[in-house]
Design a protein around this motif. Structure first.
Motif, PDB file in Angstrom:
ATOM      1  N   THR A  90      42.728  34.080  40.811  1.00  0.00           N
ATOM      2  CA  THR A  90      42.041  34.335  42.087  1.00  0.00           C
ATOM      3  C   THR A  90      40.784  33.485  42.220  1.00  0.00           C
ATOM      4  O   THR A  90      39.979  33.405  41.297  1.00  0.00           O
ATOM      5  CB  THR A  90      41.646  35.829  42.166  1.00  0.00           C
ATOM      6  N   ASN A 126      39.534  38.153  48.783  1.00  0.00           N
ATOM      7  CA  ASN A 126      40.606  37.590  47.954  1.00  0.00           C
ATOM      8  C   ASN A 126      40.870  38.461  46.721  1.00  0.00           C
ATOM      9  O   ASN A 126      42.013  38.605  46.304  1.00  0.00           O
ATOM     10  CB  ASN A 126      40.258  36.162  47.526  1.00  0.00           C
ATOM     11  N   SER A 170      44.434  39.952  45.953  1.00  0.00           N
ATOM     12  CA  SER A 170      45.135  39.732  44.682  1.00  0.00           C
ATOM     13  C   SER A 170      45.654  41.044  44.099  1.00  0.00           C
ATOM     14  O   SER A 170      46.725  41.082  43.498  1.00  0.00           O
ATOM     15  CB  SER A 170      44.219  39.038  43.667  1.00  0.00           C
ATOM     16  N   ASN A 172      45.730  32.482  44.290  1.00  0.00           N
ATOM     17  CA  ASN A 172      45.185  33.010  45.545  1.00  0.00           C
ATOM     18  C   ASN A 172      43.904  32.220  45.831  1.00  0.00           C
ATOM     19  O   ASN A 172      42.885  32.422  45.190  1.00  0.00           O
ATOM     20  CB  ASN A 172      44.921  34.510  45.415  1.00  0.00           C
TER      21      ASN A 172
END
Ligand code: SAM
Ligand code: SF4
Length: 395
Positions: free
Chosen positions: A8, A14, A18, A45
């Motif tokens: 990530t 985010n 994730s 990600n």
């Protein structure tokens, strides 16, 4: 069992996405691998807010390509904001990438993997037309007592430096009932602290029925009333949307933490105008005074960008002055990074790299000194804390 590994980049949104990506993969019967080398499905990600995460991703993808040469069956998936900005170009640039999707189209990964690559074409991109809340997906939470709760997606602001509105789209608020159902379920599972998430979290609800029962202040009150939730945080609010009713709700709700993350970006009204932040230095400082007046012992953190196009030494000194005057408990500091397609990238008077570096070092020195002072003031006091786990840097 097939195994996955998720890497990530970027912001809290985010981090939350994730957890949903992991939940979706677990639902498909995959287990988490401890390293990327052991994984059958490798997911990145991504973030594209500045150039640095783009460069870090390129290095990571280089490693993934080498791994895939040894293990041709391995799936490489790229999601998040960089993927959304690049769309199909990602497959031209990185032909070994099997599947790509944006922040609103995580489901596409599940569709592709679930079909084993049949039915959904390899090298297809999850389309933005079907953007959905990642909160609708199953989740695999990192911590037992803390949880992210997505309240909105997208952003309607037009900050001149920012790529977020392009990659995450217009703001859409989640229905309050869905948010409360999620928070209630989390509380039953033992979660004690929730962080409400939105790119512009305190403009929550404006796109819903425009009655007074759906705004951010009402949402704070509703989450506060959920049994078992002892701490409520939220990020990131925009100073322009910090209205009196939100301050009142913060002050009145027991569970809302005495903390506001209030992105300043610049202390110079001239630069703020050019950034299209819609507040001045004076208005920001008035807001800080109002918050502190209503919430005793309030902790304040911020985001600051140095080296925005046209920033002079005098503008930068104003940023240092405001930083000193407010006395932030912490700050994320960024060197301005031009993003293709944003208004600021095309502005004249881009600040030279060395000057940006020199300014950020001066800012970091100041931020650290002030944060140290804030921490020292708490020595000897009795505070309520939430034990999150061992430190990442010192077990
Ligand atoms: N929506 C939030 C807000 O308005 O504060 C967060 C936006 S962004 C994910 C987090 C921070 O990245 C911003 O507050 C800004 O300081 C920084 N940022 C955004 N675009 C940038 C750029 N082009 N260069 C440097 N920093 C940037
Ligand atoms: Fe970017 Fe501004 Fe929206 Fe924050 S409010 S996401 S900085 S455009």
């Amino acid at each position: 069992m097939r195994r996955y590994f998720v890497t990530t980049f970027g912001c809290q949104m985010n981090a939350h996405d994730s957890e949903r990506i992991k939940g979706l993969l677990e639902d498909l019967g995959l287990g988490e691998a401890t390293t990327q080398d052991e994984a059958d499905v490798v997911v990145f990600n991504t973030c594209t807010i500045r150039e640095k995460p783009d460069q870090r991703l390129a290095a990571h993808l280089g490693n993934a390509a080498a791994l895939k040469r040894r293990k041709p069956g391995m799936v490489v998936a790229v999601g998040g904001c960089y993927a959304e900005a690049q769309r199909e170009r990602i497959f031209e640039r990185y032909p070994f990438v099997d599947v790509a999707f944006g922040p609103g189209t995580i489901r596409h990964l599940g569709d592709w993997l679930g079909a084993g690559g049949v039915g959904v074409a390899r090298h297809s991109f999850g389309t933005a037309g079907e953007r959905r809340f990642s909160a609708e997906l199953p989740t695999q939470r990192e911590r037992p007592v803390q949880a992210w709760v997505q309240v909105s997606m997208g952003c309607n602001s037009v900050c001149a430096y920012c790529i977020v509105p392009q990659v995450r789209g217009r703001e859409v608020s989640r229905r309050p009932g869905e948010i409360l159902a999620e928070v209630t379920a989390l509380a039953r599972q033992g979660v004690r602290e929730v962080t409400l998430l939105g790119q512009n979290v305190n403009s929550y609800g404006r796109d819903l029925a425009p009655d007074a029962t759906t705004g951010f202040a009402e949402l704070l009150r509703a989450v506060d009333s959920v049994d078992g939730i002892e701490r409520i945080r939220f990020t990131s609010p925009h100073p322009k949307d910090f209205r009196p009713d939100v301050i009142e709700a913060m002050a009145g709700c027991d569970a809302v933490c005495e903390h506001a993350h209030l992105p300043l970006q610049s202390g110079s009204t001239r630069i703020l105008k050019s950034m299209r932040r819609t507040y001045s230095r004076e208005r920001y400082l008035r807001l800080v005074a109002d918050l502190r007046g209503a919430i005793p012992d309030l902790a304040l953190t911020t985001d600051v960008i140095v080296g925005f196009p046209g920033e002079t030494e005098a503008d930068f000194l104003e940023t240092l002055e405001v930083t000193e005057e407010v006395g932030f408990d912490g700050a994320f500091t960024f060197v301005y990074s031009p993003r293709t397609g944003t208004e600021a990238a095309a502005m004249p008077d881009q600040v030279p790299e060395e000057l940006k570096r020199e300014r950020i070092e001066r800012l970091i020195d100041l931020v650290q000194r002030i944060a140290g002072d804030c921490n020292r003031q708490r020595v000897g006091r009795t505070e309520q804390v939430l034990v999150e786990g061992p430190s990442r840097t010192d077990p």
